[in-house]
Design an enzyme around this catalytic site. Structure first.
Site: not given
Length: 178
Positions: A133, A153
């Site tokens: 992301h 992430c």
């Protein structure tokens, strides 16, 4: 005859309402605009945690490379939800989120069956929602001076995630190396 007049009146009202909508001052949000990619297909993603580097490959050819940020405790394999680690191993692209709070996001298939089984031995959850992301509105507000700030992430800049979002497809393998 009265039925015919009611139909005519109904059609006149509908026509008037439809015409009113054309000059309506209510604005709707514009449709998102996504980058397009017309190059060779990405056949795999290679992430090297120790180098904080990611390569998008087509066969053996590196198409693009990016510096990246990881979980806030990046060394070692992700074992449990909340450990701040980025997983290691083979995963696959399994979803795209154009409305991510971190600009755009691309999901990987963590946890797999092996990850869940390991965590279950300890009565714990393996976690989930591991994504590539962007940094989102305001950049990295969680830890502004750190690259490794996520919950596990893989973070890129917003501009970079736009490129990656355009290049990847569901099912592309993602190798995450230590």
């Amino acid at each position: 005859m009265q039925l015919f007049n009611r139909r005519q009146a109904s059609l006149a009202i509908l026509t008037t309402l439809a015409a009113c909508g054309k000059g309506n001052s209510v604005k709707t949000a514009p449709a998102p605009v996504f980058k397009r990619y017309a190059g060779p297909a990405v056949t795999q993603v290679a992430v090297y945690k120790d180098k904080r580097r990611m390569h998008l490959l087509s066969g053996d050819m590196i198409l693009k490379s990016y510096d990246l940020g990881l979980g806030n405790a990046p060394v070692g394999q992700k074992k449990f939800e909340g450990d701040g680690k980025t997983p290691e191993g083979l995963y696959y692209i399994d979803r795209f989120n154009p409305r991510s709070r971190y600009h755009l996001s691309i999901g990987i298939s963590y946890p797999n069956q092996r990850d869940r089984a390991y965590a279950a031995q300890f009565g714990r959850s393996a976690g989930g929602e591991i994504m590539f992301h962007g940094r989102g509105p305001g950049g990295n507000v969680v830890a502004p001076n750190k690259w490794d700030w996520t919950a596990g992430c893989i973070a890129l800049t917003d501009t970079e995630i736009e490129d990656v979002y355009a290049m990847l497809r569901i099912g592309v393998p993602v190798w995450i190396h230590a």
